[in-house]
Design an enzyme around this catalytic site. Structure first.
Site, PDB file in Angstrom:
ATOM      1  CE  LYS A   3      48.016 -27.993   9.701  1.00 59.68           C
ATOM      2  NZ  LYS A   3      48.302 -27.929   8.262  1.00 59.68           N
ATOM      3  CD  GLU A  17      50.660 -28.891   2.990  1.00 61.36           C
ATOM      4  OE1 GLU A  17      50.464 -30.003   2.461  1.00 61.36           O
ATOM      5  OE2 GLU A  17      50.632 -28.711   4.203  1.00 61.36           O
ATOM      6  CE  LYS A  57      54.907 -31.453   8.232  1.00 59.97           C
ATOM      7  NZ  LYS A  57      54.123 -30.205   8.220  1.00 59.97           N
TER       8      LYS A  57
END
Ligand code: MG
Length: 333
Positions: free
Chosen positions: A241, A192, A137
């Site tokens: 997701k 992403e 991240k």
């Protein structure tokens, strides 16, 4: 009536807080649903919204289930709006019973590294466990600090391993360009959601101007936005997701129609939602099989709800039984 319907709310602390560009996330809240159809068949599903990701709120989901009054009608698909993608996923999973055959093989899995400098300590340990795809991240600390950490991380990767970066929409388009310059010709599988879903033109420009693939995640949090980007011919990757995206059969049909390059990922569900989400990942026959993003194992402190620890491959036979789902449901009584 198609089935009797019950639901229960949960609130479960994470083992370790999840840090993202949106702040620190300490506990998971959601709903479990249980259906019993006219033949007595029991099914379970999970409503696991992430409102900052663009889904419905937990309150909206609970209100929708409350209005159904304990009965799932035959036309529930028309009654529950598409906007409530988490509710639709939960109900379809409960009544659809779309499991995965135990002989469906296995999927490679990516390892999620902690944000910031902690990733450096983690990467060696995780690589030692056999992972070859890592996710980190970014957009959490100052870019200059993260660039230094990225250089160290990439130098510690095993041969042929790849790193995914996830900015959770934190960068401006100019910052994203500086990052993508650094990623070119390095083992970065994709970046992403470099910029906010509110700037679709910047996303399209980055995909055009830089060699590293861009993956849409927050931009495709529901079926409507997924269809929008599929219709637009997005050239990069789609992070799906399943817990957030709506009725799994509709999501799979949309991806298959365009042979989309998809990565399936967790929304930090309990093992009920995880089983349904992995079912979608196992059923998708896309143009290439990218490692799924379901972490290295357990997220939740309470083992009655937690997924089993996972390794670098997730075996179809290991994704959970109806009996385990019933135990998870009963843990909330
Ligand atoms: Mg993401």
């Amino acid at each position: 009536m198609k089935a009797r319907l019950e639901y229960r709310r949960y609130r479960l602390p994470f083992r370790a807080p999840v840090r993202t560009a949106h702040g620190t996330w300490r506990e998971r809240e959601g709903l479990l649903v249980r259906t019993v159809d006219l033949s007595g068949r029991v099914g379970f599903g999970e409503v696991a919204p992430i409102p900052w990701f663009g889904t419905e709120t937990l309150e909206e989901a609970e209100e929708c289930l409350g209005r159904l009054g304990g009965m799932l009608p035959h036309d529930w698909d028309d009654v529950v709006p598409e906007r409530l993608g988490c509710v639709r996923c939960a109900l379809a999973s409960a009544v659809g019973g779309a499991g995965v055959p135990a002989d469906a093989g296995r999927l490679p899995a990516a390892a999620l590294l902690p944000a910031g400098r902690s990733a450096l300590e983690a990467v060696g340990r995780v690589a030692g466990a056999g992972y070859t795809v890592f996710k980190w991240k970014v957009g959490v600390e100052r870019p200059e600090d993260e660039w230094g950490i990225l250089d160290d991380l990439l130098s510690r990767l095993p041969d042929a391993a790849q790193m995914r970066l996830d900015a959770n929409g934190a960068w401006s388009s100019r910052q994203a360009g500086r990052w993508l310059d650094r990623c070119a010709e390095r083992p970065v599988e994709f970046v992403e959601q470099p910029v906010s879903p509110e700037d679709p033109d910047a996303l399209a420009g980055l995909a055009r101007d830089y060699p590293t693939p861009i993956a849409l995640d927050e931009s495709v949090s529901g079926l409507a936005s997924l269809n929008h980007w599929l219709d637009r011919g997005w050239p990069g990757v789609f992070v799906v997701k399943p817990s957030l995206s709506g009725t799994p059969s509709e999501v799979l049909a949309a991806l298959e129609a365009r042979r989309a390059d998809a990565v399936f990922s967790t929304a930090f569900e309990t093992r009920i939602g995880r089983k349904a989400a992995l079912g979608v990942a196992f059923r998708y026959a896309g143009p290439r099989r990218r490692a799924v993003g379901f972490g290295t194992g357990s997220f939740l402190r309470d083992s009655r709800f937690d997924a089993p620890p996972a390794g670098p491959f997730i075996e179809a036979g290991d994704i959970g039984s109806l009996q385990e789902e019933a135990e998870t449901w009963n843990a909330l009584s």
